[in-house]
Design an enzyme around this catalytic site. Structure first.
Site, PDB file in Angstrom:
ATOM      1  N   ILE A 118     -35.343 -29.220  19.545  1.00 46.70           N
ATOM      2  CA  ILE A 118     -34.050 -28.537  19.508  1.00 46.70           C
ATOM      3  C   ILE A 118     -33.049 -29.570  20.008  1.00 46.70           C
ATOM      4  CG2 ILE A 118     -32.629 -26.678  20.431  1.00 46.70           C
ATOM      5  CD1 ILE A 118     -35.078 -24.977  20.685  1.00 46.70           C
ATOM      6  N   PRO A 119     -32.316 -30.162  19.068  1.00 46.96           N
ATOM      7  CA  PRO A 119     -31.617 -31.424  19.355  1.00 46.96           C
ATOM      8  C   PRO A 119     -30.334 -31.270  20.161  1.00 46.96           C
ATOM      9  CG  PRO A 119     -31.237 -30.788  17.097  1.00 46.96           C
ATOM     10  CD  PRO A 119     -32.126 -29.735  17.677  1.00 46.96           C
ATOM     11  N   CYS A 120     -30.476 -30.934  21.426  1.00 47.72           N
ATOM     12  CA  CYS A 120     -29.288 -30.790  22.266  1.00 47.72           C
ATOM     13  C   CYS A 120     -28.634 -32.152  22.516  1.00 47.72           C
ATOM     14  CB  CYS A 120     -29.643 -30.131  23.590  1.00 47.72           C
ATOM     15  SG  CYS A 120     -30.848 -31.011  24.568  1.00 47.72           S
ATOM     16  N   HIS A 121     -29.374 -33.235  22.254  1.00 42.64           N
ATOM     17  CA  HIS A 121     -28.809 -34.566  22.478  1.00 42.64           C
ATOM     18  C   HIS A 121     -27.785 -34.936  21.413  1.00 42.64           C
ATOM     19  CE1 HIS A 121     -32.317 -34.910  19.848  1.00 42.64           C
ATOM     20  NE2 HIS A 121     -31.737 -35.958  19.307  1.00 42.64           N
TER      21      HIS A 121
END
Length: 158
Positions: A118-121
């Site tokens: 889950i690409p919060c970056h």
DNA sequence: GAAGTGAGCCCCG
DNA sequence: CGGGGCTCACTTC
């Protein structure tokens, strides 16, 4: 699990992956898991080869994070950001239908239980500045760089 | 640019 | 309820 990005700890069940965190310090990382999942019957162990390969390939793995409705909506939105791209907190808030919820969106993103997948970056400030990453800005930058460099290849990062 | 501030929403204690 | 957070826009220097 050790990778070229660092050490990970994961929580998974029959139905899917619930949790994937970077480990900065083993003790606090495991305590975190205990806090979150202590009420369930969890068994500790090395990651199975099957799980590892699924993490590498990003396939055959259901993401089942635990959170409030709002958090789930935000995390769902994150998964729609393609690898190598970025969004701002504001953009996400707008897409979620409430431009005033930027800070709430930021908080929800900060609570993302499944690092990287889950690409919060891929979320930055609307000014373009890189900010806010619980596992360290350097790590955030490293993830973005890797994604940028591997865009035209089929290789995956973890 | 950097530093300060009010607004505003969700979550936790 | 009250405060804080992976914010933003605005002001002031």
């Amino acid at each position: 699990m050790e990778t070229n990005l660092g050490v990970f700890v994961a929580v998974h069940s029959q139905v899917g992956l619930h949790y994937l965190h970077f480990v900065n310090e083993e003790e606090s990382a495991l305590r975190n898991v205990q806090d979150f999942y202590g009420k369930y019957d969890i068994q500790k162990g090395e990651m199975s080869p099957e799980l590892k390969s699924k993490l590498f390939s990003h396939k055959g793995l259901k993401l089942l994070p635990l959170g409030t409705d709002f958090q789930l909506r935000v995390w769902q939105k994150l998964t729609s950001i393609p690898s190598g791209e970025k969004r701002s907190y504001k953009q996400l808030a707008l897409e979620l239908g409430d431009k005033k919820a930027v800070r709430a969106v930021g908080t929800a993103i900060g609570a993302n239980p499944i690092a990287y997948l889950i690409p919060c970056h891929r979320v930055i400030q609307s000014s373009g500045k890189l900010a806010g990453f619980r596992w360290g800005l350097e790590r955030k930058n490293a993830l973005l760089n890797l994604e940028r460099l591997s865009l035209h290849t089929a290789s995956h990062v973890i």
